[in-house]
Design a protein around this motif. Structure first.
Motif, mmCIF file in Angstrom:
data_model
loop_
_atom_site.group_PDB
_atom_site.id
_atom_site.type_symbol
_atom_site.label_atom_id
_atom_site.label_comp_id
_atom_site.label_asym_id
_atom_site.label_seq_id
_atom_site.Cartn_x
_atom_site.Cartn_y
_atom_site.Cartn_z
ATOM 1 N N LEU A 10 0.836 -1.199 0.000
ATOM 2 C CA LEU A 10 0.000 0.000 0.000
ATOM 3 C C LEU A 10 0.871 1.248 0.000
ATOM 4 N N PRO A 11 0.614 2.200 -0.910
ATOM 5 C CA PRO A 11 1.364 3.465 -0.888
ATOM 6 C C PRO A 11 1.070 4.252 0.398
ATOM 7 N N GLU A 12 1.960 5.179 0.711
ATOM 8 C CA GLU A 12 1.828 5.953 1.947
ATOM 9 C C GLU A 12 0.477 6.664 2.016
ATOM 10 N N ALA A 13 0.062 7.267 0.898
ATOM 11 C CA ALA A 13 -1.196 8.027 0.904
ATOM 12 C C ALA A 13 -2.393 7.126 1.196
ATOM 13 N N GLN A 14 -2.297 5.877 0.785
ATOM 14 C CA GLN A 14 -3.418 4.967 1.021
ATOM 15 C C GLN A 14 -3.365 4.377 2.430
ATOM 16 N N ARG A 15 -2.170 4.158 2.957
ATOM 17 C CA ARG A 15 -2.083 3.708 4.358
ATOM 18 C C ARG A 15 -2.665 4.756 5.290
ATOM 19 N N ASP A 16 -2.525 6.027 4.898
ATOM 20 C CA ASP A 16 -3.018 7.128 5.726
ATOM 21 C C ASP A 16 -4.530 7.075 5.911
ATOM 22 N N TYR A 31 -0.792 18.771 23.180
ATOM 23 C CA TYR A 31 0.000 17.538 23.284
ATOM 24 C C TYR A 31 -0.096 16.729 21.986
ATOM 25 N N ILE A 32 -1.290 16.665 21.399
ATOM 26 C CA ILE A 32 -1.452 15.985 20.103
ATOM 27 C C ILE A 32 -0.550 16.632 19.057
ATOM 28 N N LEU A 33 -0.581 17.956 19.006
ATOM 29 C CA LEU A 33 0.230 18.666 18.005
ATOM 30 C C LEU A 33 1.719 18.475 18.271
ATOM 31 N N ASP A 34 2.107 18.428 19.540
ATOM 32 C CA ASP A 34 3.522 18.205 19.871
ATOM 33 C C ASP A 34 3.999 16.841 19.349
ATOM 34 N N LEU A 35 3.166 15.807 19.548
ATOM 35 C CA LEU A 35 3.548 14.466 19.077
ATOM 36 C C LEU A 35 3.661 14.435 17.551
ATOM 37 N N VAL A 36 2.672 15.003 16.889
ATOM 38 C CA VAL A 36 2.671 14.975 15.418
ATOM 39 C C VAL A 36 3.837 15.804 14.874
ATOM 40 N N ASP A 37 4.079 16.973 15.472
ATOM 41 C CA ASP A 37 5.218 17.793 15.038
ATOM 42 C C ASP A 37 6.539 17.044 15.201
ATOM 43 N N ALA A 38 6.654 16.293 16.297
ATOM 44 C CA ALA A 38 7.896 15.566 16.568
ATOM 45 C C ALA A 38 8.187 14.534 15.485
ATOM 46 N N PRO A 54 -2.028 15.840 8.927
ATOM 47 C CA PRO A 54 -3.123 16.361 9.762
ATOM 48 C C PRO A 54 -4.223 15.322 10.003
ATOM 49 N N ARG A 55 -4.361 14.374 9.071
ATOM 50 C CA ARG A 55 -5.346 13.311 9.308
ATOM 51 C C ARG A 55 -4.987 12.517 10.565
ATOM 52 N N ALA A 56 -3.690 12.389 10.840
ATOM 53 C CA ALA A 56 -3.264 11.711 12.066
ATOM 54 C C ALA A 56 -3.654 12.535 13.294
ATOM 55 N N SER A 57 -3.513 13.867 13.196
ATOM 56 C CA SER A 57 -3.923 14.715 14.327
ATOM 57 C C SER A 57 -5.406 14.530 14.632
ATOM 58 N N LEU A 58 -6.224 14.482 13.576
ATOM 59 C CA LEU A 58 -7.660 14.284 13.782
ATOM 60 C C LEU A 58 -7.950 12.892 14.352
ATOM 61 N N ALA A 99 -1.719 6.498 24.584
ATOM 62 C CA ALA A 99 -2.010 5.074 24.353
ATOM 63 C C ALA A 99 -2.258 4.768 22.883
ATOM 64 N N LEU A 100 -2.629 5.791 22.112
ATOM 65 C CA LEU A 100 -2.960 5.560 20.700
ATOM 66 C C LEU A 100 -1.809 5.901 19.758
ATOM 67 N N ALA A 101 -0.671 6.312 20.303
ATOM 68 C CA ALA A 101 0.428 6.800 19.462
ATOM 69 C C ALA A 101 0.912 5.740 18.466
ATOM 70 N N HIS A 102 1.175 4.541 18.926
ATOM 71 C CA HIS A 102 1.713 3.510 18.015
ATOM 72 C C HIS A 102 0.714 3.117 16.925
ATOM 73 N N PRO A 103 -0.524 2.760 17.271
ATOM 74 C CA PRO A 103 -1.437 2.355 16.183
ATOM 75 C C PRO A 103 -1.804 3.482 15.221
ATOM 76 N N ILE A 104 -1.712 4.738 15.663
ATOM 77 C CA ILE A 104 -2.036 5.842 14.746
ATOM 78 C C ILE A 104 -0.835 6.226 13.888
ATOM 79 N N LEU A 105 0.365 6.157 14.439
ATOM 80 C CA LEU A 105 1.530 6.700 13.741
ATOM 81 C C LEU A 105 2.349 5.661 12.964
ATOM 82 N N ALA A 106 2.349 4.400 13.411
ATOM 83 C CA ALA A 106 3.320 3.424 12.895
ATOM 84 C C ALA A 106 3.254 3.267 11.377
ATOM 85 N N HIS A 107 2.062 3.295 10.794
ATOM 86 C CA HIS A 107 1.933 3.083 9.347
ATOM 87 C C HIS A 107 2.010 4.373 8.559
#
Length: 330
Positions: free
Chosen positions: A168-174, A236-243, A256-260, A285-293
């Motif tokens: 799956l391409p990155e845009a589709q995993r998103d 805190y959400i924005l800090d994680l995504v920015d990092a 930004p879809r990850a932030s939402l 608690a949701l950081a890994h399943p939201i960000l890993a892919h």
């Protein structure tokens, strides 16, 4: 609102919804509380979920059990290279007896669709499925048709067979709110599985009942989306995504879809725990399943066998949890 006799409709409470679904699923499979919770969060936030795991860890069975316990219409599509977009969305078929073309809706017109081994489908078929996930409608020969509500896709992929697959391409995993890795069970859990199927060799999804229904799901969604999220939690959400965007091993960070996804996921997780407010730990608690892919690593990181989960763990450890003044915050 029309009166209904569906199970659990009178409650519609997210905590009760999760407990009812998990209780039914647990009658067949054991040790899947985390996966059922993420499936419930995805359902309450109108999201889709990607399961990854080796063959035989019950990814498809879990999705089937979840659908049955939730009272949802369920269809499974075995993805192979010869599956065409029309096999998923539908097409018009000529009927000799009437002399007319008739619309034949595809399996996508179900509440819960399992796309088994999605990475075996061609990019064209993947795109058709993922477009339907995003738009929640399909267009067949110029006619746009809405998909049923609730609508949710659970896709699976096998990480150990890479021959003949289309990653799956990155845009589709998103498009997937979560990616969950289904691990092999612990020895004690696997022993309990042996005992259950020793007593009931035919034990399966047909042995559980619908614990709730679409009306309860809609009510639980409304309750979850009313959960209060304080300003420090949003920051805190924005800090994680920015990092993720600034990490030296990451070429492309989270969107930004990850932030939402963090925002809605934290609300649903809080509601499942009976709270009317989200706390930073809901986000953490949701950081890994939201960000890993969603992370695209640099070439050097890939060559160094650095994994997205290692980077996410460092980010979560490095971003300070905010102080939030909420009652009885756990």
């Amino acid at each position: 609102m029309e009166p209904t006799n569906e199970p659990g409709a009178a409650a519609g409470d997210p905590q009760n919804v999760f407990t009812a679904i998990h209780t039914e699923v647990d009658r067949v499979l054991v040790g899947n509380e985390d996966a059922v919770e993420h499936l419930t969060i995805a359902l309450l936030t109108r999201g889709h979920l990607l399961f990854e795991g080796v063959p035989g860890v019950a990814k498809t069975t879990l999705a089937n059990l979840f659908a049955r316990a939730s009272g949802l219409d369920y269809r499974r599509i075995q993805m192979t290279p010869d599956v065409l977009p029309a096999d998923i969305t539908g097409t018009h078929i000529y009927r000799e007896n009437t002399g007319e073309f008739q619309l034949q809706r595809g399996p996508i017109f179900s509440n819960l669709v399992v796309a088994d081994e999605i990475n075996r489908a061609t990019p064209k078929t993947q795109s058709a499925l993922l477009e339907a996930m995003e738009e929640r409608s399909v267009t067949i020969e110029g006619e746009t048709l809405s998909l049923p509500e609730p609508f949710m896709v659970v896709a699976t992929q096998n990480p150990i067979e890479m021959e003949g697959v289309f990653e799956l391409p990155e845009a589709q995993r998103d498009r997937f709110v979560f990616k969950l890795t289904v691990e092999l069970p612990a020895r004690a859990t696997e022993r309990e599985v042996l005992d259950r199927f020793d007593d009931r060799p035919d034990l399966g999804p047909a042995d559980i009942e619908s614990a709730i229904g679409p009306e309860a799901i809609r009510a639980a969604r409304a309750t979850a989306m009313d959960v209060y999220v304080a300003e420090p939690v949003k920051e805190y959400i924005l800090d994680l995504v920015d990092a993720t965007r600034e990490h030296p091993d990451v070429e492309y960070g989270a969107s930004p879809r990850a932030s939402l996804a963090f925002l809605d996921g934290a609300k649903a997780r809080a509601a499942i725990r009976g709270r009317e407010y989200a706390i930073p730990d809901d986000v953490k608690a949701l950081a890994h399943p939201i960000l890993a892919h969603r992370l695209v690593l640099t070439t050097d990181a890939d060559l160094g066998h650095v994994t997205p989960d290692e980077i996410i763990s460092k980010i979560v450890d490095g971003v300070e949890l905010p102080d939030v003044n909420v009652p009885d915050a756990a």
